[in-house]
Scaffold this active site. Structure first.
Site, PDB file in Angstrom:
ATOM      1  N   ASP A   1       0.544  -0.111  13.888  1.00 45.88           N
ATOM      2  CA  ASP A   1       1.089   1.098  14.630  1.00 45.88           C
ATOM      3  C   ASP A   1       1.402   0.748  15.905  1.00 45.88           C
ATOM      4  O   ASP A   1       2.193   1.585  16.636  1.00 45.88           O
ATOM      5  CB  ASP A   1      -0.055   2.036  14.504  1.00 45.88           C
ATOM      6  CG  ASP A   1      -1.377   1.568  14.916  1.00 45.88           C
ATOM      7  OD1 ASP A   1      -1.734   1.192  16.313  1.00 45.88           O
ATOM      8  OD2 ASP A   1      -2.249   0.987  14.081  1.00 45.88           O
TER       9      ASP A   1
ATOM     10  N   ASP B   1      -7.657  -5.754  14.018  1.00 54.89           N
ATOM     11  CA  ASP B   1      -7.512  -4.181  13.812  1.00 54.89           C
ATOM     12  C   ASP B   1      -7.040  -3.890  12.580  1.00 54.89           C
ATOM     13  O   ASP B   1      -6.067  -3.631  12.203  1.00 54.89           O
ATOM     14  CB  ASP B   1      -6.578  -3.756  14.967  1.00 54.89           C
ATOM     15  CG  ASP B   1      -6.202  -2.089  14.614  1.00 54.89           C
ATOM     16  OD1 ASP B   1      -7.200  -1.729  13.804  1.00 54.89           O
ATOM     17  OD2 ASP B   1      -5.214  -1.827  14.977  1.00 54.89           O
TER      18      ASP B   1
ATOM     19  N   GLU C   1       1.088  -8.500  11.493  1.00 53.82           N
ATOM     20  CA  GLU C   1       0.752  -7.306  10.463  1.00 53.82           C
ATOM     21  C   GLU C   1       1.162  -7.601   9.114  1.00 53.82           C
ATOM     22  O   GLU C   1       2.416  -8.095   9.262  1.00 53.82           O
ATOM     23  CB  GLU C   1       1.299  -6.219  11.192  1.00 53.82           C
ATOM     24  CG  GLU C   1       1.646  -4.884  10.253  1.00 53.82           C
ATOM     25  CD  GLU C   1       0.446  -4.208   9.669  1.00 53.82           C
ATOM     26  OE1 GLU C   1      -0.321  -3.808  10.459  1.00 53.82           O
ATOM     27  OE2 GLU C   1       0.485  -4.312   8.352  1.00 53.82           O
TER      28      GLU C   1
ATOM     29  N   GLN D   1       0.674  -1.253  -0.154  1.00 57.70           N
ATOM     30  CA  GLN D   1      -0.058  -0.025   0.046  1.00 57.70           C
ATOM     31  C   GLN D   1       0.688   1.152   0.014  1.00 57.70           C
ATOM     32  O   GLN D   1       2.256   1.231   0.243  1.00 57.70           O
ATOM     33  CB  GLN D   1      -0.789   0.062   1.233  1.00 57.70           C
ATOM     34  CG  GLN D   1      -0.108  -0.326   2.564  1.00 57.70           C
ATOM     35  CD  GLN D   1      -1.105  -1.078   3.481  1.00 57.70           C
ATOM     36  OE1 GLN D   1      -2.503  -1.220   3.545  1.00 57.70           O
ATOM     37  NE2 GLN D   1      -0.174  -1.441   4.747  1.00 57.70           N
TER      38      GLN D   1
ATOM     39  N   TYR E   1     -10.667   4.633  19.522  1.00 58.56           N
ATOM     40  CA  TYR E   1     -10.508   3.691  18.588  1.00 58.56           C
ATOM     41  C   TYR E   1      -9.655   2.418  19.269  1.00 58.56           C
ATOM     42  O   TYR E   1     -10.309   1.182  19.513  1.00 58.56           O
ATOM     43  CB  TYR E   1     -10.068   3.625  17.147  1.00 58.56           C
ATOM     44  CG  TYR E   1     -10.000   2.471  16.390  1.00 58.56           C
ATOM     45  CD1 TYR E   1     -10.885   1.931  15.644  1.00 58.56           C
ATOM     46  CD2 TYR E   1      -8.722   1.935  16.177  1.00 58.56           C
ATOM     47  CE1 TYR E   1     -10.909   0.713  14.846  1.00 58.56           C
ATOM     48  CE2 TYR E   1      -8.601   0.806  15.293  1.00 58.56           C
ATOM     49  CZ  TYR E   1      -9.861   0.102  14.703  1.00 58.56           C
ATOM     50  OH  TYR E   1      -9.554  -0.794  13.897  1.00 58.56           O
ATOM     51  N   GLN E   2      -8.637   2.673  19.604  1.00 57.87           N
ATOM     52  CA  GLN E   2      -7.565   1.589  20.117  1.00 57.87           C
ATOM     53  C   GLN E   2      -7.938   1.134  21.442  1.00 57.87           C
ATOM     54  O   GLN E   2      -7.993  -0.079  21.750  1.00 57.87           O
ATOM     55  CB  GLN E   2      -6.047   2.204  20.042  1.00 57.87           C
ATOM     56  CG  GLN E   2      -5.875   3.154  19.088  1.00 57.87           C
ATOM     57  CD  GLN E   2      -5.189   2.627  18.171  1.00 57.87           C
ATOM     58  OE1 GLN E   2      -5.241   1.519  18.033  1.00 57.87           O
ATOM     59  NE2 GLN E   2      -4.388   3.382  17.382  1.00 57.87           N
TER      60      GLN E   2
ATOM     61  N   ASP F   1       0.727 -12.145   6.273  1.00 52.34           N
ATOM     62  CA  ASP F   1      -0.846 -12.156   6.019  1.00 52.34           C
ATOM     63  C   ASP F   1      -1.562 -12.681   7.131  1.00 52.34           C
ATOM     64  O   ASP F   1      -1.102 -13.909   7.109  1.00 52.34           O
ATOM     65  CB  ASP F   1      -1.038 -12.698   4.664  1.00 52.34           C
ATOM     66  CG  ASP F   1      -2.654 -12.282   4.131  1.00 52.34           C
ATOM     67  OD1 ASP F   1      -3.454 -11.874   5.062  1.00 52.34           O
ATOM     68  OD2 ASP F   1      -2.767 -12.828   2.946  1.00 52.34           O
TER      69      ASP F   1
HETATM   70  N1  AAT Z   1      -4.940   1.093  14.509  1.00 50.70           N
HETATM   71  C1  AAT Z   1      -4.994   1.715  13.503  1.00 50.70           C
HETATM   72  C2  AAT Z   1      -5.960   1.325  12.481  1.00 50.70           C
HETATM   73  C3  AAT Z   1      -6.284   0.554  11.405  1.00 50.70           C
HETATM   74  S1  AAT Z   1      -4.753  -0.161  10.675  1.00 50.70           S
HETATM   75  C4  AAT Z   1      -4.768  -1.619   9.866  1.00 50.70           C
HETATM   76  C5  AAT Z   1      -3.725  -2.401   9.689  1.00 50.70           C
HETATM   77  O1  AAT Z   1      -3.986  -3.600   9.125  1.00 50.70           O
HETATM   78  C6  AAT Z   1      -2.653  -1.772   8.455  1.00 50.70           C
HETATM   79  O2  AAT Z   1      -1.499  -1.686   9.315  1.00 50.70           O
HETATM   80  C7  AAT Z   1      -2.592  -3.006   7.403  1.00 50.70           C
HETATM   81  O3  AAT Z   1      -1.212  -3.074   7.013  1.00 50.70           O
HETATM   82  C8  AAT Z   1      -3.079  -3.994   8.283  1.00 50.70           C
HETATM   83  N2  AAT Z   1      -3.584  -5.050   7.591  1.00 50.70           N
HETATM   84  C9  AAT Z   1      -4.184  -5.300   6.263  1.00 50.70           C
HETATM   85  N3  AAT Z   1      -4.601  -6.366   5.577  1.00 50.70           N
HETATM   86  C10 AAT Z   1      -4.001  -7.287   6.431  1.00 50.70           C
HETATM   87  C11 AAT Z   1      -3.724  -8.597   6.414  1.00 50.70           C
HETATM   88  N4  AAT Z   1      -4.253  -9.398   5.451  1.00 50.70           N
HETATM   89  N5  AAT Z   1      -3.084  -9.233   7.256  1.00 50.70           N
HETATM   90  C12 AAT Z   1      -2.492  -8.426   8.287  1.00 50.70           C
HETATM   91  N6  AAT Z   1      -2.531  -7.203   8.557  1.00 50.70           N
HETATM   92  C13 AAT Z   1      -3.054  -6.509   7.534  1.00 50.70           C
HETATM   93  C14 AAT Z   1      -7.351   0.186  10.796  1.00 50.70           C
HETATM   94  C15 AAT Z   1      -8.087   1.523  10.695  1.00 50.70           C
HETATM   95  C16 AAT Z   1      -9.702   1.282  10.150  1.00 50.70           C
HETATM   96  C17 AAT Z   1     -10.108   2.570   9.498  1.00 50.70           C
HETATM   97  C18 AAT Z   1     -11.509   2.356   9.098  1.00 50.70           C
HETATM   98  N7  AAT Z   1     -12.204   3.134   8.120  1.00 50.70           N
END
Ligand code: AAT
Length: 352
Positions: A149, A219, A169, A32, A62-63, A200
């Site tokens: 994060d 998340d 992540e 991304q 959110y967290q 993944d």
């Molecule tokens: N805490 C911050 C909020 C987030 S971050 C979402 C994270 O999920 C990103 O860092 C992304 O790289 C990760 N991610 C995405 N797909 C996958 C996957 N298949 N496996 C592991 N990690 C993944 C979310 C905010 C929500 C926003 C709502 N509009």
């Protein structure tokens, strides 16, 4: 202008804007586009593929919610009493009757219930009996999906009953950028209980040992891009398999204003997959589209979980986290209130 601002498939025809003071980082990872900028009024902002993931000002909502909704719904210290020992040596020492009570309870026994059992037992065996219980308290294991994060890790680290925090992540760049620009979130990585897996989550959960986790927190980003599969049934099935009986899932579940159908789909998948309970909660997060975000909480078949009344209230947690940061949003009242749903949503997702 129109093309740029109003074409996001997740919220067509609308856009929310923040004034950019200056851009701090711009990069393209394998998965991304990653952008960090300094805003005028919300602090630093993390953006992935053009979508705001967090701002320093409102990330707390959110967290804190996504971590404590599930963790405060599980009894703690984890009251799976694997074994109850009566201290034999002391019973002999005191020359009184000794009894070996070795109970294996393969499920959850509530603390209070145990106290009642102990009290009744002491009463029956007369007061001279010197009884000491050794509780082998198994601690909790938690998995975070996404969340690179570190903010969710920071919140989980408030719970001393947790002994392992796995995080999966997909994007190393998110982790690196957070460590550089968001120290208040990345502090979560400093907890020695955290184990980072870069990959993944779909793959990670496919290979997770069955019944390993007490709680799984998803998340993840919106279901366009790398998070596409994270709203599909096979993914939820692997989550349910990775949870112990009576384990809980808390999943980011979009906006009730924008994504009622997506929420409906997720709820019906979860009702089929999680035989315990399925609930929807929400919170205000001003910088997420439409200003709210939802959480889908589910439990697997096993000891029942009452999500609405936190059994493990945050106000009673023992010990302060190393990072010393105070809660800014979450408390037990907010927890229960988060499950109150507007009438239109109740109807649409059939929660009445
Ligand atoms: N805490 C911050 C909020 C987030 S971050 C979402 C994270 O999920 C990103 O860092 C992304 O790289 C990760 N991610 C995405 N797909 C996958 C996957 N298949 N496996 C592991 N990690 C993944 C979310 C905010 C929500 C926003 C709502 N509009």
């Amino acid at each position: 202008g129109k093309k740029v601002f109003f074409n996001n498939p997740m919220w067509p025809g609308e856009a929310h804007s923040l004034e950019v003071k200056n851009i701090l980082f711009k990069g393209k990872s394998e998965y991304q586009e990653v952008l960090v900028f300094q805003s005028s009024t919300y602090g630093k902002v993390l953006v992935l593929d053009g979508i705001i993931q967090l701002t320093e000002k409102d990330e707390c909502a959110y967290q804190e919610m996504i971590a404590h909704l599930p963790l405060c719904s599980l009894p703690s210290p984890k009251t799976v009493i694997s074994k109850i020992f009566i201290n034999l040596a002391e019973a002999i020492l005191f020359g009184k009757v000794f009894v070996i009570l070795s109970t294996f309870v393969d499920g959850l026994v509530h603390w209070q219930l145990l106290n009642v059992v102990v009290a009744a037992f002491g009463y029956c065996c007369n007061t001279n009996l010197h009884v000491r219980l050794t509780l082998l308290q198994c601690k909790m294991q938690v998995l975070v999906v996404g969340g690179g994060d570190g903010g969710v890790l920071r919140e989980i680290s408030r719970h001393n009953s947790v002994e392992l925090i796995d995080i999966c992540e997909i994007d190393q760049m998110v982790i690196d950028v957070s460590k550089k620009f968001f120290p208040e979130l990345a502090v979560g990585f400093e907890d020695p209980r955290v184990q980072v897996h870069v990959g993944d989550a779909v793959e990670f959960l496919r290979n997770a040992p069955p019944g390993k986790y007490d709680a799984i927190i998803v998340d993840s980003s919106d279901p366009v891009g790398p998070a596409q599969e994270l709203v599909e049934k096979p993914f939820f099935e692997t989550i349910a398999r990775a949870l112990r009986p009576g384990g809980v899932l808390c999943n980011m579940a979009e906006s009730m204003w924008l994504h009622t159908h997506l929420i409906e789909d997720m709820i019906s998948i979860c009702r089929e997959t999680f035989k315990g309970s399925v609930h929807y909660a929400w919170a205000s997060v001003p910088t997420y589209p439409s200003g709210v975000i939802g959480f889908l909480v589910c439990s697997t078949e096993g000891p029942p979980v009452d999500f609405v009344k936190p059994i493990n209230p945050i106000e009673k947690l023992e010990g302060a986290p190393k990072h010393k940061r105070e809660l800014r949003f979450y408390n037990s009242e907010i927890h229960s209130a988060a499950f109150a749903l507007p009438s239109f949503l109740r109807r649409e997702v059939n929660l009445l």
